[in-house]
Every structure is written in C-alpha cells, then in structure tokens.
Write an enzyme that holds these catalytic residues in place. Structure first.
Site, PDB file in Angstrom:
ATOM      1  N   LYS A  22     -19.898   1.585  -7.657  1.00 29.80           N
ATOM      2  CA  LYS A  22     -19.488   1.923  -6.286  1.00 29.80           C
ATOM      3  C   LYS A  22     -18.881   3.335  -6.241  1.00 29.80           C
ATOM      4  CE  LYS A  22     -15.274   0.621  -4.272  1.00 29.80           C
ATOM      5  NZ  LYS A  22     -14.731   1.839  -3.694  1.00 29.80           N
ATOM      6  N   ASN A  23     -17.959   3.610  -7.154  1.00 29.77           N
ATOM      7  CA  ASN A  23     -17.226   4.876  -7.048  1.00 29.77           C
ATOM      8  C   ASN A  23     -18.059   6.106  -7.407  1.00 29.77           C
ATOM      9  OD1 ASN A  23     -15.062   3.542  -6.027  1.00 29.77           O
ATOM     10  ND2 ASN A  23     -13.817   3.618  -7.891  1.00 29.77           N
ATOM     11  N   CYS A 116      -8.572   1.148   1.270  1.00 35.53           N
ATOM     12  CA  CYS A 116      -7.576   0.105   0.974  1.00 35.53           C
ATOM     13  C   CYS A 116      -6.159   0.676   1.084  1.00 35.53           C
ATOM     14  CB  CYS A 116      -7.767  -0.415  -0.446  1.00 35.53           C
ATOM     15  SG  CYS A 116      -9.252  -1.400  -0.664  1.00 35.53           S
ATOM     16  N   ARG A 121      -1.669   7.497  -0.577  1.00 39.93           N
ATOM     17  CA  ARG A 121      -2.968   8.134  -0.809  1.00 39.93           C
ATOM     18  C   ARG A 121      -3.160   9.449  -0.046  1.00 39.93           C
ATOM     19  NH1 ARG A 121      -7.631   3.604  -1.267  1.00 39.93           N
ATOM     20  NH2 ARG A 121      -8.261   4.860  -3.050  1.00 39.93           N
ATOM     21  N   ASP A 304      -7.749  -0.361 -11.038  1.00 38.69           N
ATOM     22  CA  ASP A 304      -8.609  -1.290 -10.290  1.00 38.69           C
ATOM     23  C   ASP A 304      -8.764  -2.645 -10.990  1.00 38.69           C
ATOM     24  OD1 ASP A 304     -10.511   0.571  -8.205  1.00 38.69           O
ATOM     25  OD2 ASP A 304      -9.451   1.574  -9.807  1.00 38.69           O
ATOM     26  N   ARG A 396     -17.022  -5.045   0.542  1.00 39.13           N
ATOM     27  CA  ARG A 396     -17.107  -3.582   0.509  1.00 39.13           C
ATOM     28  C   ARG A 396     -17.445  -3.075  -0.876  1.00 39.13           C
ATOM     29  NH1 ARG A 396     -11.922  -1.227   1.258  1.00 39.13           N
ATOM     30  NH2 ARG A 396     -13.031   0.302   0.047  1.00 39.13           N
TER      31      ARG A 396
HETATM   32  C1  UD1 Z   1     -10.333   6.598  -6.837  1.00 41.66           C
HETATM   33  C2  UD1 Z   1     -11.124   5.322  -6.689  1.00 41.66           C
HETATM   34  C3  UD1 Z   1     -10.200   4.113  -6.763  1.00 41.66           C
HETATM   35  C4  UD1 Z   1      -9.358   4.167  -8.013  1.00 41.66           C
HETATM   36  C5  UD1 Z   1      -8.647   5.507  -8.160  1.00 41.66           C
HETATM   37  C6  UD1 Z   1      -7.922   5.655  -9.479  1.00 41.66           C
HETATM   38  C7  UD1 Z   1     -12.947   6.035  -5.283  1.00 41.66           C
HETATM   39  C8  UD1 Z   1     -13.582   6.000  -3.948  1.00 41.66           C
HETATM   40  N1  UD1 Z   1     -11.802   5.356  -5.412  1.00 41.66           N
HETATM   41  O1  UD1 Z   1      -9.452   6.661  -5.722  1.00 41.66           O
HETATM   42  O2  UD1 Z   1     -11.002   2.935  -6.764  1.00 41.66           O
HETATM   43  O3  UD1 Z   1      -8.387   3.146  -7.977  1.00 41.66           O
HETATM   44  O4  UD1 Z   1      -9.606   6.585  -8.072  1.00 41.66           O
HETATM   45  O5  UD1 Z   1      -8.787   5.462 -10.548  1.00 41.66           O
HETATM   46  O6  UD1 Z   1     -13.475   6.598  -6.227  1.00 41.66           O
HETATM   47  N2  UD1 Z   1      -3.053  11.715  -5.113  1.00 41.66           N
HETATM   48  C9  UD1 Z   1      -2.219  12.626  -4.490  1.00 41.66           C
HETATM   49  N3  UD1 Z   1      -2.813  13.651  -3.792  1.00 41.66           N
HETATM   50  C10 UD1 Z   1      -4.156  13.802  -3.711  1.00 41.66           C
HETATM   51  C11 UD1 Z   1      -5.000  12.865  -4.357  1.00 41.66           C
HETATM   52  C12 UD1 Z   1      -4.412  11.826  -5.053  1.00 41.66           C
HETATM   53  O7  UD1 Z   1      -1.006  12.523  -4.542  1.00 41.66           O
HETATM   54  O8  UD1 Z   1      -4.613  14.747  -3.053  1.00 41.66           O
HETATM   55  C13 UD1 Z   1      -2.447  10.582  -5.851  1.00 41.66           C
HETATM   56  C14 UD1 Z   1      -2.809   9.217  -5.237  1.00 41.66           C
HETATM   57  O9  UD1 Z   1      -1.962   8.875  -4.173  1.00 41.66           O
HETATM   58  C15 UD1 Z   1      -2.670   8.320  -6.441  1.00 41.66           C
HETATM   59  C16 UD1 Z   1      -3.131   9.207  -7.610  1.00 41.66           C
HETATM   60  O10 UD1 Z   1      -3.025  10.550  -7.136  1.00 41.66           O
HETATM   61  O11 UD1 Z   1      -1.337   7.969  -6.628  1.00 41.66           O
HETATM   62  C17 UD1 Z   1      -4.555   8.982  -8.073  1.00 41.66           C
HETATM   63  O12 UD1 Z   1      -5.421   9.006  -6.960  1.00 41.66           O
HETATM   64  P1  UD1 Z   1      -6.964   9.379  -7.056  1.00 41.66           P
HETATM   65  O13 UD1 Z   1      -7.379   9.470  -8.490  1.00 41.66           O
HETATM   66  O14 UD1 Z   1      -7.223  10.538  -6.178  1.00 41.66           O
HETATM   67  O15 UD1 Z   1      -7.628   8.102  -6.396  1.00 41.66           O
HETATM   68  P2  UD1 Z   1      -8.760   8.031  -5.323  1.00 41.66           P
HETATM   69  O16 UD1 Z   1      -9.752   9.140  -5.552  1.00 41.66           O
HETATM   70  O17 UD1 Z   1      -8.181   7.836  -3.962  1.00 41.66           O
END
Ligand code: UD1
Length: 417
Positions: A22-23, A116, A121, A304, A396
C-alpha cells in the site's frame, strides 16, 4: 456502515498471498504524473486508498485504465487544477500530489491531507523541502498553494527521517535544475521502490535505502513498466495472525528481510516459524515468552505492526511492554483489546501487558487502519463472536482481507448494517 463479524478460535491453515505494498502504491500512482508518456504499474493492491488515488488522477484529466492489479496511466492529458478536500481528506498519501505536481508544473493547489488520526502528523518537513528547492508556500482556508518560478537542487536535512517527506522531496526534485541531497532520509523499502520507479522513468537518484539520497535533476521523464514490492505490513499482520491461530499457515510472496524486526522478535518469544526465500510457515503456540518492543524507523520494529502485535502479548506468560516512539496517538486499539479481556495499562507512549489472558468476542470499534488489523487478529483467537465496526479503515489498507482469511478457514463475514 460495514461491519466484520468473526467467530473466533478456529485454526487457520493453507496459504495466503501477500499483495503489493500500500505505502509504495500510494506514492507510485501520484508519481506517474511526472512522466510524459504512459506508465504501467503492476501489483497495485485493490484497496480503497488506491481507488481514491486513481479517482484523483482521473479528476486531473489523466487517462487511468485499471485491470485488476495493473494500472496503466496516460499522464500527458493532465491539467493542473486545484484538488479539493473531497479527495485530499480521504487519505494521507494525497500529499504526494504536492511533490509530483510541483515537480512537473512548478505549481500546486491542494486541500489538507486526511488519513488515520494516529497523531498530529504535520507536514512541515515536506514544505521545508519544497521551500529549499525554491518554492513559496501560501495557506488559505485549509488549502496549500505551492509555487516556484523554477526548482533548483538543494541540500536538505530532515529533522526527522520522515517517509512522506523523503518521497515528496524526491518527487519535487527529480526535474529540478542541479543536484539535491536529502540528509537523514528515511530508509523504508517503499522509498527504494519509488526511487527505482523514478529511475526507470529516467531520473538520476542514488542512495535510496540509506540516510543520504542524491538526486541529479533531468529535463524530462518517460513512462515505464514497474512492479510494486510486496506489502511488508500486510505480511507482518498475517504472520502475527499465524502465531495466534496458524496450523501450518504459509504466507508467501514476501521479502523476509523486510519483516526481520518482527520475525526476530517472534523467534525471541519462542514462535514456531520457518522462513524460506519468499515465504514463511507459522504454527500457533499456546504460550509465548514475554517481550519488550520499541517502535523505530526502518529497519527497526515498524509502528504499523505494533498494534496487531499487541494481541500476541495476551499469549505471553508475564509482563511485556510496547513503547511507541513514532506516533503519539497509536494506542487507540488498547481500550478495545481490554474489552476483549486483555490486561493492559498505559502511561504516555508506553503500554504494559500482563498475560496470559483469555480473549472473549464482543463488539469493538476499528479507530484506524492498524487498530482494525489488531481487532481482526484478536477476534480470530477469541472465544465467541466479535463484531468490528468502522471497518472502512481496514478496507483502506488490506486487499481482500475477508476472502484471504476465509480461504484459510476463518469464519469471517463482511456485512452492511
Ligand atoms: C508513513 C506511512 C505510515 C507509517 C509511517 C511510519 C504512508 C502513506 N504512510 O506515514 O503507514 O506508519 O510512514 O513508518 O506511507 N513528521 C513531522 N513532520 C513532517 C513529517 C513527519 O513532524 O513533515 C513526524 C510525524 O508526525 C511522525 C514522524 O515524523 O511522528 C514520522 O512520520 P512519517 O515517516 O512522515 O510518516 P508518514 O509518511 O505520515
């Protein structure tokens, strides 16, 4: 509303084929915008998240042909227009349209992404990356406007090794002028899969899968044929289900290295697991040794899988703990598991589990995707019937979950109420 009903306490045997990730898929579909000619992506899971992304491409004017798990996209007809909330709010990954449209058209207008509710986030690191490449960002009425006269390569350091920010910056920089370096890049396999896709289209990316990714901008990208890697989180979820209910349950089409953090933990617990080249076979045990886990970025224990893994701790004799370090609100499944009979206490981002506990079926609520997966796992091992509400979250992210489990002997139905 759709509910999943499960009569638990049946052993599962047979084979489960793991779908495409999915990701990866949720980044590859928007990334197709960057090509000038047709893109074919194979092994795209048929889940609602990929359905929505195909609808978004279609909304922008791309020609999208989907035949089962193969998607062919003609991006040349795309018109760069504002993406409203009715699309962007449906999933987190709508943010990849930012990087892709910015990279291609140097301008994007999109409403805030959804997804979610597992934490705040923010997307500040994505935006910081775009700004470093020369874009200006304006927000008005929950809408982002990102604009650049031209995009120029830059050195970008990520404060957090974010999956989304790493991919989005790659998307925005492949057509930029000059060289971009992403330091403290995320190393997840999905990032390597997206970089391979972009390189197949003619991009120049090296270092994906390490903490330093280097991108040399190119003038244009062409279409290509690409295959999505197997979904390591789906593989991990069924492996956990196997440790709870398996009777020679075979999980195949996996890359075992991608789920090593899980399988080595299972081995530490005393699980009966045999790992092959692209499969594993797992048998349930009635009791496991207690363990402690801490979620970390790849190759650490994935956040996850923390939620489905919690259920296994009901079979451990003694005290186990889970420390969540990535998302501050990823424990919403715990009250539901407590309702089913687990002995859990939580302080901040750490939960303590005292086992063993007997699980009893009841009505529970899937608050988010992986919370939903944990409830499916719990229901399969519980006595009696469990009704899981809010199953839209589960659908989803897990392709054909009801059919896959039914095929290996689960008593599971999806009902509209
Ligand atoms: C992706 C995955 C999700 C997985 C996560 C961590 C997708 C669509 N989703 O989510 O399933 O659980 O990686 O492996 O691929 N953060 C910030 N600022 C930013 C971006 C992130 O503070 O601009 C923080 C987030 O709040 C979180 C951490 O960084 O605490 C990691 O987030 P991130 O790796 O970006 O997760 P996602 O890409 O949202």
């Amino acid at each position: 509303m759709k509910v999943i009903k499960i009569e638990g306490n049946h052993d599962l045997s047979g084979t489960i084929k793991i779908s495409g990730a999915k990701n990866s898929s949720v980044a590859l579909l928007p990334a197709s915008i960057l090509a000038d000619t047709d893109v074919t992506i194979c092994n795209v899971p048929e889940i609602t998240d990929t359905d929505v992304l195909c609808e978004m491409l279609d909304f922008l004017g791309a020609d999208v042909r989907r035949a089962s798990e193969s998607v062919v996209i003609t991006p040349s007809t795309i018109e760069n227009k504002f993406i409203p909330e009715k699309y962007s709010k449906k999933l987190r990954a709508s943010y990849y349209f930012m990087g892709a449209l910015l990279g291609k058209f140097k301008h994007v207008e999109i409403s805030l992404p959804g997804g979610c509710s597992i934490g705040a986030r923010p997307i500040n690191l994505h935006l910081k990356g775009f700004e470093s490449l020369g874009a200006t960002i304006t927000t008005e009425n929950d809408k982002y406007i990102v604009d650049a006269k031209e995009l120029k390569g830059a050195n970008i350091y990520l404060d957090i090794a974010s999956v989304g920010a790493t991919i989005n910056i790659m998307l925005a920089s492949v057509l930029a002028k000059g060289k971009t370096t992403i330091e403290n890049a995320a190393k997840e396999p999905e990032i390597v899969n997206v970089a391979t896709f972009l390189n197949n289209m003619g991009a120049k990316i090296t270092g994906a899968g390490t903490s330093q990714i280097r991108i040399t901008g190119v003038e244009k990208l062409n279409g290509c044929y690409h295959e999505v890697i197997p979904d390591r989180i789906e593989a991990g979820t069924y492996t956990i289900i196997g440790a709870l209910t398996g009777d020679n349950l075979k999980i195949y089409n996996i890359i075992p290295e991608h789920i090593e953090a899980l399988t080595s933990k299972l081995e530490e617990m005393g699980a009966d697991i045999e790992i092959g080249s692209d499969y594993l076979v797992i048998n349930k045990k009635n009791e496991y040794k207690p363990v402690n886990i801490k979620t970390l970025v790849y190759p650490g224990f994935p956040t996850d899988l923390q939620q489905p893994f919690s259920v296994l701790l009901s079979k451990c004799n003694g005290k186990s703990t889970i420390e969540e370090t990535i998302f501050e609100n990823r424990f919403m499944h715990l009250p539901e598991l407590k309702k089913m009979g687990m002995n859990i206490s939580k302080e901040g981002m750490k939960a303590t589990f005292i086992g063993p506990n007997k699980l009893i079926g009841t009505e529970v609520n899937a608050t988010d995707l992986r919370a939903g997966a944990s409830l499916v796992a719990a229901a399969l091992t519980a006595e009696g019937t469990t009704i899981i509400t809010n199953t839209e979250h589960i659908l989803r992210g897990y392709e054909g979950i009801v059919e896959k489990l039914e095929d290996v002997g689960a008593k599971i139905t999806l009902e509209e109420i």
